[in-house]
Write a protein that holds these residues in place. Structure first.
Motif, PDB file in Angstrom:
ATOM      1  N   ILE A 284       0.815  -1.224   0.000  1.00  0.00           N
ATOM      2  CA  ILE A 284       0.000   0.000   0.000  1.00  0.00           C
ATOM      3  C   ILE A 284       0.844   1.267   0.000  1.00  0.00           C
ATOM      4  N   GLY A 285       2.187   1.141   0.034  1.00  0.00           N
ATOM      5  CA  GLY A 285       3.033   2.321  -0.076  1.00  0.00           C
ATOM      6  C   GLY A 285       3.649   2.755   1.235  1.00  0.00           C
ATOM      7  N   GLY A 286       3.767   4.083   1.398  1.00  0.00           N
ATOM      8  CA  GLY A 286       4.441   4.660   2.556  1.00  0.00           C
ATOM      9  C   GLY A 286       3.504   5.014   3.695  1.00  0.00           C
ATOM     10  N   VAL A 287       4.023   5.851   4.615  1.00  0.00           N
ATOM     11  CA  VAL A 287       3.305   6.185   5.846  1.00  0.00           C
ATOM     12  C   VAL A 287       1.981   6.887   5.557  1.00  0.00           C
ATOM     13  N   PHE A 288       1.967   7.820   4.615  1.00  0.00           N
ATOM     14  CA  PHE A 288       0.722   8.532   4.293  1.00  0.00           C
ATOM     15  C   PHE A 288      -0.332   7.569   3.777  1.00  0.00           C
ATOM     16  N   SER A 289       0.081   6.647   2.924  1.00  0.00           N
ATOM     17  CA  SER A 289      -0.867   5.649   2.399  1.00  0.00           C
ATOM     18  C   SER A 289      -1.395   4.755   3.511  1.00  0.00           C
ATOM     19  N   VAL A 290      -0.544   4.454   4.487  1.00  0.00           N
ATOM     20  CA  VAL A 290      -0.973   3.635   5.620  1.00  0.00           C
ATOM     21  C   VAL A 290      -2.086   4.331   6.385  1.00  0.00           C
ATOM     22  N   ALA A 291      -1.891   5.615   6.690  1.00  0.00           N
ATOM     23  CA  ALA A 291      -2.900   6.371   7.435  1.00  0.00           C
ATOM     24  C   ALA A 291      -4.223   6.414   6.675  1.00  0.00           C
ATOM     25  N   LYS A 292      -4.135   6.680   5.388  1.00  0.00           N
ATOM     26  CA  LYS A 292      -5.357   6.764   4.576  1.00  0.00           C
ATOM     27  C   LYS A 292      -6.059   5.411   4.495  1.00  0.00           C
ATOM     28  N   THR A 293      -5.263   4.339   4.345  1.00  0.00           N
ATOM     29  CA  THR A 293      -5.839   3.001   4.242  1.00  0.00           C
ATOM     30  C   THR A 293      -6.518   2.578   5.542  1.00  0.00           C
ATOM     31  N   LEU A 294      -5.872   2.864   6.668  1.00  0.00           N
ATOM     32  CA  LEU A 294      -6.456   2.502   7.964  1.00  0.00           C
ATOM     33  C   LEU A 294      -7.767   3.239   8.197  1.00  0.00           C
ATOM     34  N   PHE A 295      -7.790   4.523   7.900  1.00  0.00           N
ATOM     35  CA  PHE A 295      -9.010   5.309   8.095  1.00  0.00           C
ATOM     36  C   PHE A 295     -10.131   4.803   7.193  1.00  0.00           C
ATOM     37  N   ALA A 296      -9.808   4.620   5.913  1.00  0.00           N
ATOM     38  CA  ALA A 296     -10.815   4.151   4.957  1.00  0.00           C
ATOM     39  C   ALA A 296     -11.285   2.751   5.310  1.00  0.00           C
ATOM     40  N   GLY A 297     -10.356   1.889   5.731  1.00  0.00           N
ATOM     41  CA  GLY A 297     -10.713   0.510   6.071  1.00  0.00           C
ATOM     42  C   GLY A 297     -11.641   0.428   7.253  1.00  0.00           C
ATOM     43  N   LEU A 298     -11.353   1.201   8.309  1.00  0.00           N
ATOM     44  CA  LEU A 298     -12.216   1.199   9.490  1.00  0.00           C
ATOM     45  C   LEU A 298     -13.606   1.742   9.167  1.00  0.00           C
ATOM     46  N   MET A 299     -13.640   2.805   8.372  1.00  0.00           N
ATOM     47  CA  MET A 299     -14.927   3.380   7.987  1.00  0.00           C
ATOM     48  C   MET A 299     -15.722   2.396   7.125  1.00  0.00           C
ATOM     49  N   PHE A 300     -15.053   1.730   6.202  1.00  0.00           N
ATOM     50  CA  PHE A 300     -15.706   0.752   5.331  1.00  0.00           C
ATOM     51  C   PHE A 300     -16.262  -0.401   6.152  1.00  0.00           C
ATOM     52  N   TRP A 301     -15.445  -0.928   7.067  1.00  0.00           N
ATOM     53  CA  TRP A 301     -15.866  -2.046   7.914  1.00  0.00           C
ATOM     54  C   TRP A 301     -17.094  -1.673   8.724  1.00  0.00           C
ATOM     55  N   PHE A 302     -17.083  -0.469   9.310  1.00  0.00           N
ATOM     56  CA  PHE A 302     -18.211  -0.040  10.141  1.00  0.00           C
ATOM     57  C   PHE A 302     -19.476   0.149   9.308  1.00  0.00           C
ATOM     58  N   MET A 303     -19.343   0.782   8.152  1.00  0.00           N
ATOM     59  CA  MET A 303     -20.523   1.102   7.346  1.00  0.00           C
ATOM     60  C   MET A 303     -21.166  -0.123   6.714  1.00  0.00           C
TER      61      MET A 303
END
Length: 433
Positions: A284-303
């Protein structure tokens, strides 16, 4: 050589019928079939397209004729068929040797097509990346397909031909007993970026929302765990830095692990081959991509847990996927600028070594590289799977049934065909300690 006829040897007007030809992916499959016309049995491919709306289908042929500078495509036969009308599916299936099903999400629209193909003696190929559908079809239709001599082969797109055939390729290149493989997917995009079509996004939404049903389905098979040969594959975390590809990685959430596991079970049970352990990851790339992926993943899982959340995800794919998916799908420039690399890192025991004794003493690294995965590589793998089925029926399993790409095509030249069409398999390194 003509394909083995599952329905008693009668002559059918078409080798291939592309069903769902006016859909986003279907249009690219139509163009790929048009490019492959000289690869049919006897050097000629007879084919037709099918779907619900004749006007839209004719427009697809017109666009393909213009894009490929092949005016003869305008005269390709159009068949009107609808998943909601079983009699129309039966009429379609009776006319073709192989049906390429491009109508998804498959959990909603796939089963009527599988059923119609089996009942009317047409082989079936799809590009499904939904484990629940794929495994459900195996549970419910494998015996029926065997009785009819029909091959039902799912996941013949980017999910999961590269992973499934890639492990078989690696096994064949390995000098000894291959016991464990990890794969890492990286996708590159050009200056225009990249995105996927909303149909893929919807499949992921419903798959996550209904994950409990998949666990229940798997219990119905009554499978015993596959034996672990050699050292147990090491477990990685939900997020880790991969030295192999030098970027942060997460487990691959698609159908590859499910498909590979089914192939390894088939080869173990039917051909007494040692099963290969497998784990799949995506960079998934570097640190910025990690932050974006974690946020999007948690939101996706919840929704996905709530109907209103799923509705919002479906209605606004671009917003909730941070532009990774859209209702329009990728542009031509985005597809031209994108590519994938699937890297495999395998270990095992060299010739003469007993896998039950000691640590692995040999490694192998292979790669599969290709064009944009969703709408360029997927049509290539799907069409080459169909061409292989048509030309090499003697190399497929003796009876029909519901198969993975690996269990169906292990003894065929599918990999060689893919190499010639831009999906390249190669050995990068092989060592013995």
């Amino acid at each position: 050589m003509a394909a083995r006829s599952p329905a008693g040897g009668e002559i059918r007007p078409y080798h291939i019928i592309v069903f769902g030809a006016s859909g986003f992916t279907g249009r690219f499959v139509v163009e790929e079939v048009a490019r492959a016309c000289s690869a049919g049995p006897g050097g000629t491919l007879r084919w037709a397209i099918a779907g619900r709306n004749r006007d839209r289908l004719e427009k697809v042929l017109l666009q393909a004729a213009q894009a490929l500078s092949k005016p003869e495509l305008r005269s390709v036969e159009v068949i009107v068929a609808d998943v909601a009308q079983p009699e129309s599916l039966a009429i379609m299936c009776k006319q073709g040797i192989v049906v390429l099903n491009c109508v998804g999400p498959y959990r909603f629209y796939g089963e009527p097509v599988v059923k119609a193909c089996i009942e009317n003696g047409a082989h079936y190929i799809d590009i499904c990346g939904e484990p629940q559908f794929l495994e459900g079809m195996q549970l419910n239709y494998h015996s029926k397909a065997q009785e009819k001599g029909v091959y039902v082969i799912g996941s013949c797109g980017f999910d999961s031909v590269p992973a499934d055939m890639g492990i078989l390729y690696m096994r064949d290149q390995f000098k000894g007993t291959l016991t464990a493989v990890e794969s890492f997917l990286t996708v590159s995009t050009g200056p225009e970026g990249g995105c996927g079509h909303e149909a893929t996004w919807q499949s992921a939404i419903f798959g996550f929302a209904d994950s409990a049903s998949l666990r229940s389905l798997r219990k119905k098979f009554g499978h015993k765990p596959l034996p672990v040969v050699g050292a147990t594959i090491k477990k990685r975390g939900a997020l880790f830095y991969s030295k192999e590809i030098q970027q942060y990685s997460i487990p691959f959430m698609g159908s590859d692990p499910s498909v590979v596991r089914r192939t390894q079970r088939y080869l173990h049970q039917e051909q007494q081959q040692a099963p290969v352990q497998y784990a799949a990851y995506v960079g998934i790339g570097g640190v910025f991509s990690v932050a974006k992926t974690l946020f999007a993943g948690l939101m996706f899982w919840f929704m996905t847990k709530f109907s209103i959340g799923r509705s919002l995800l479906i209605q606004f794919p671009e917003v909730f996927s941070f532009g990774l998916f859209s209702k329009a799908g990728p542009s031509k420039k985005q597809m031209e600028g994108a590519s994938f690399c699937l890297s495999f890192f395998g270990e095992g025991y060299s010739d003469g070594r007993d896998p039950s004794q000691g640590k692995p003493d040999a490694t192998i690294t292979t790669q599969i590289k290709g064009p944009e995965p969703g709408y360029v590589a997927t049509p290539i793998t799907m069409v080459q799977a169909a061409i292989t089925l048509l030309n090499e029926p003697q190399c497929l399993p003796e009876t029909g049934g519901v198969h993975t790409p690996g269990s169906a095509f292990a003894r065929t030249t599918l990999i060689e065909r893919l190499n010639k069409h831009g999906v390249q398999f190669c050995v990068m390194n092989a060592q013995r300690s």
